[in-house]
Design a protein around this motif. Structure first.
Motif, short mmCIF file in Angstrom:
data_model
loop_
_atom_site.label_atom_id
_atom_site.label_comp_id
_atom_site.label_asym_id
_atom_site.label_seq_id
_atom_site.Cartn_x
_atom_site.Cartn_y
_atom_site.Cartn_z
N UNK A 15 0.83 -1.21 0.00
CA UNK A 15 0.00 0.00 0.00
C UNK A 15 0.87 1.26 0.00
N UNK A 16 1.93 1.25 0.80
CA UNK A 16 2.81 2.41 0.89
C UNK A 16 3.53 2.66 -0.44
N UNK A 17 4.10 1.61 -1.03
CA UNK A 17 4.83 1.77 -2.29
C UNK A 17 3.90 2.17 -3.43
N UNK A 18 2.69 1.62 -3.44
CA UNK A 18 1.72 2.00 -4.47
C UNK A 18 1.37 3.48 -4.36
N UNK A 19 1.17 3.93 -3.13
CA UNK A 19 0.84 5.33 -2.89
C UNK A 19 1.94 6.26 -3.40
N UNK A 20 3.18 5.83 -3.25
CA UNK A 20 4.31 6.69 -3.60
C UNK A 20 4.58 6.75 -5.11
N UNK A 21 4.29 5.67 -5.82
CA UNK A 21 4.77 5.57 -7.20
C UNK A 21 3.68 5.45 -8.27
N UNK A 22 2.42 5.61 -7.90
CA UNK A 22 1.34 5.36 -8.87
C UNK A 22 0.85 6.59 -9.64
N UNK A 23 1.39 7.76 -9.35
CA UNK A 23 0.83 8.98 -9.92
C UNK A 23 0.80 8.98 -11.45
N UNK A 24 1.90 8.63 -12.07
CA UNK A 24 1.96 8.64 -13.53
C UNK A 24 1.01 7.62 -14.14
N UNK A 25 0.86 6.49 -13.48
CA UNK A 25 -0.08 5.47 -13.96
C UNK A 25 -1.51 6.00 -13.91
N UNK A 26 -1.86 6.68 -12.82
CA UNK A 26 -3.21 7.23 -12.67
C UNK A 26 -3.49 8.30 -13.72
N UNK A 27 -2.51 9.14 -13.99
CA UNK A 27 -2.67 10.20 -15.00
C UNK A 27 -2.86 9.57 -16.38
N UNK A 28 -2.11 8.51 -16.65
CA UNK A 28 -2.23 7.84 -17.95
C UNK A 28 -3.62 7.21 -18.12
#
Length: 218
Positions: A81-94
């Protein structure tokens, strides 16, 4: 709700999401594995002390082993959950550009706030987990308790990570907060299946994404 779930299930099977989850899952397995290996004795001792009120020694011993493995599993889930929160921004924008090309990105999630919210949710989750542990072994009741606990871990960090990108109106954010508990519990169903549990946090983010942006299809 049905359209949100349908869209999210299609997205979760896309190559971009699968690759992202594989990377996060590997990193989480490595980091949480090292942590658990180093602190295994401490965790086992803590659980044994927690169960010291049980009058039967055999139940204390067997219960401690089961609960220690359960706590180790929860640590892995928290790490994902922590790692997803930190690194998912570009995936969400895409994903947002794919489904909602006219919706602008109005901001970005602050890393410090994301970490703080995830750690806060993790601490609440672990405390509630220890207090409600006895109920987890009750059929049906235990499954509901676990889903609620996992939703506690996912809800607030996910809402912040997604809304920070697309919402700058507090009233709109308050309105979109509705139903997020249910969405977090739906995403938490992945946690029942080893390996697939790595999909739970990003699935929650995708569900929240469609919930927040899918106005015309609500």
């Amino acid at each position: 709700m049905k359209q949100i779930i349908t869209k999210s299930l299609k997205d979760i099977l896309s190559p971009d999401v699968i690759i992202f989850v594989a990377q996060i899952g590997f990193a989480a397995l490595l980091s949480s594995g090292l942590f658990i290996w180093y602190f295994w004795g401490t965790l086992a001792g803590f659980i044994s002390s927690y169960l010291s009120w049980i009058p039967w020694e055999w139940l204390q011993t067997s219960g401690a082993k089961v609960m220690t493995f359960g706590l180790a599993y929860m640590i892995f889930i928290v790490t994902v959950a922590l790692l997803t929160s930190l690194y998912s921004e570009q995936l969400l924008i895409k994903l947002a550009k794919k489904h909602y090309p006219d919706v602008p990105v109005v901001g970005s999630a602050d890393i410090g706030t994301s970490i703080l919210l995830t750690l806060k949710a993790s601490i609440i989750f672990l405390i509630l987990f220890l207090f409600l542990l006895v109920f987890i072994f009750i059929p049906v009741v235990g499954q509901v308790v676990l889903l609620y606990l996992w939703s506690v871990l996912l809800r607030e960090p996910t809402l912040y990570d997604v809304s920070a990108l697309f919402i700058d109106d507090k009233k709109e954010l308050k309105e979109k907060r509705k139903k997020t508990r249910v969405l977090a519990m739906i995403a938490s169903l992945f946690n029942y299946i080893p390996v697939l549990n790595a999909f739970a946090p990003v699935f929650a983010q995708i569900l929240f994404l469609h919930h927040i942006l899918g106005k015309e299809e609500a």
